[in-house]
Design a protein around this motif. Sequence first.
Motif, short mmCIF file in Angstrom:
data_model
loop_
_atom_site.label_atom_id
_atom_site.label_comp_id
_atom_site.label_asym_id
_atom_site.label_seq_id
_atom_site.Cartn_x
_atom_site.Cartn_y
_atom_site.Cartn_z
N GLU A 210 0.77 -1.25 0.06
CA GLU A 210 0.00 -0.06 -0.18
C GLU A 210 0.94 1.39 0.11
O GLU A 210 0.50 2.12 -0.76
N GLN A 213 2.56 1.66 -3.43
CA GLN A 213 1.91 1.78 -4.79
C GLN A 213 1.07 3.15 -4.51
O GLN A 213 0.33 3.44 -5.30
N ASN A 214 1.19 3.79 -3.35
CA ASN A 214 0.36 5.15 -3.09
C ASN A 214 1.37 6.12 -2.61
O ASN A 214 1.15 6.59 -1.55
N CYS A 218 2.87 11.69 -6.94
CA CYS A 218 3.18 10.37 -8.13
C CYS A 218 4.21 10.87 -9.09
O CYS A 218 4.90 10.33 -9.49
N THR A 254 7.07 2.51 -7.97
CA THR A 254 5.69 2.16 -7.98
C THR A 254 5.57 1.55 -9.38
O THR A 254 5.85 1.75 -10.31
N SER A 277 -3.15 1.02 -7.54
CA SER A 277 -2.89 2.39 -6.68
C SER A 277 -4.02 3.45 -6.82
O SER A 277 -4.70 3.28 -7.45
N THR A 281 -1.32 6.46 -11.10
CA THR A 281 -1.56 5.27 -12.37
C THR A 281 -1.17 5.85 -13.43
O THR A 281 -1.31 5.10 -14.66
#
Length: 592
Positions: A210, A213-214, A218, A254, A277, A281
């Motif tokens: 988590e 991926q987050n 970004c 990521t 995510s 993305t």
Amino acid sequence: MLCGLTINVTCGFDYISAIIMRQWKYVAAMLAFWLCIVLYMTMSVPSGQETVSKTERSLAKAMEELEKLNLQNIELKQLMSQLRESQKVNDPASDTEVQKLKSRMEQAKNDMSQLVGLPSHFLTLEQEMARRKAETTTKELWYFLNSQMDKLIRMGVGEESHVLKLKKDLEGYRRTMMDDFDALRKVNNADQWRLAKSKELGDLVQRRFEYLQNPTDCSAAKKIVCNLHKGCGFGCQLHHIAYCLIAAYAMERTLILESKGWRYSPKGWETVFEPLSKTCTEDSSASRTHWGASSDMDKYDVIDLPIVDSLYPRPDFMPLAVPDDLYKELAVFHGDPPVWWIGQIIHYLFRMKPNVLKDVVNAGKKMGFRGTVVGVHVRRTDKINLEAAYHSLDEYMIHVKEFYDQLERRQPNITRRVYLASDDSSVLPEAKSKYPEYKFIADITISQSAGLGTRYSDGSLRGVIIDLYYLARCDYLVCTFSSQVCRVAYEVMQTLHGDASNNFRSLDDIFYYGGQDAHDVRIIEGHPSNGDGVMEIKPGDAVGIAGNHWNGYSKGVNRRTGVSGLFPTYKSKDIVKTVKMPTYPQVPWKVR
């Protein structure tokens, strides 16, 4: 227990005091018992600084817990005394004292429940490896004896009735030994401890995913891009994404999944499963490169990852490698750490959308999935004579019967349920006709949708998701590990149990991961070559294992001599490769 007591202020004090004292005496006595065991171990274990230091630590820990419980008992007595004095003078403060006592009793209950589980915390890697080795050797001995007796029958050596009687007698011994091993696995609630440890470590891994991926920003995050358009079935594609997530985890990047135009669902992965995510993305960063040398890739923001077959140079984190920081704890409670690790990867990916999960759960209720169930996956169609040999339903059912015959010794008259999954719609009618004593759980429309003509339809995707979900929730699997679906179910199964590494029987391959690095075993006892396909092995040899023949022998190549051949399986043990990967210090080991 204690926290559930209703405190009667006028007449319940003596009763509560008695309960507290009984609880204290029970736990103190049990702790004293375990202290005696630790002292015995101190006197009886072999010499060696490491072993002695472990025993000393165990003894110190037990003494610490005993002292903690003693202080807690004194505090409870003081609170009880204060409460009595308050009641004598009708002091309004007595209500506050009652709440204090309730609070401390709740804490005492929690502490005591942990202490009651103390024996299971004494499991060590050495203990568990010794137990697993004994169980494996027993199984391999049976495979060997069973194979030899069948050979005698086929050769017509001696009277067949005598051989069959011997086989039946030996089966009795084996079944009793398997019961004994089952009891040994569960002694002192060790099976519950393994389950708790698996959930605890699994929760840590999921929280790391988590976090990875987050990212909060970004645009600043480094990324790996994985394209889902690999030309293979769902199980194969799921393993492809899993390999991408392993790479992302190991490189602290990521993962961005490109899935539009997916052959199973053209709108993409996120129409069926949760997005990988919530915050990141898109791979919009400027600098980008393809997979290559590590020193070259580090300076780029985005790396495009090829399919595993084209991965070069190969990184050291490929399966069956396990993160170094997880291994020490993982190896104690689980018999096959690489499978558990891969299972955690699949678990993160296989998170269904709420409407999909609801449909899957309703399908299980409709089929009658409940209680003890053996999962059987019969793969036919495109696999036969290309990737796997044909296996009749009877071959699978031999092992289903074996599982239930063993279980029925402990649970008489158990309903023999079988979850039957297949891409051949003729298997279910055959099963019901030939094995009426079993209750088959299946949906024949799933088999029909899995045929070659409709394999990549919405119905086929729904069917394979349902099959994977319920196969993983079976108590035992009988299948062919040459099938990706079978291996995915086995991997996910590990996330639902403490240790389900032995809860399977494969009719062909041992477990493997497509594109994995070599799977080696270490020879622990020598064996000569006998000219009958059996190669020489010496203690310390590394052997690349190609498969288990389930007759007491495995096939492999001796890394020392370069010779390929058979060797007695029981004279080897797995080599687990551990690799240093990011430890994600931003993610705490435990959530309070």
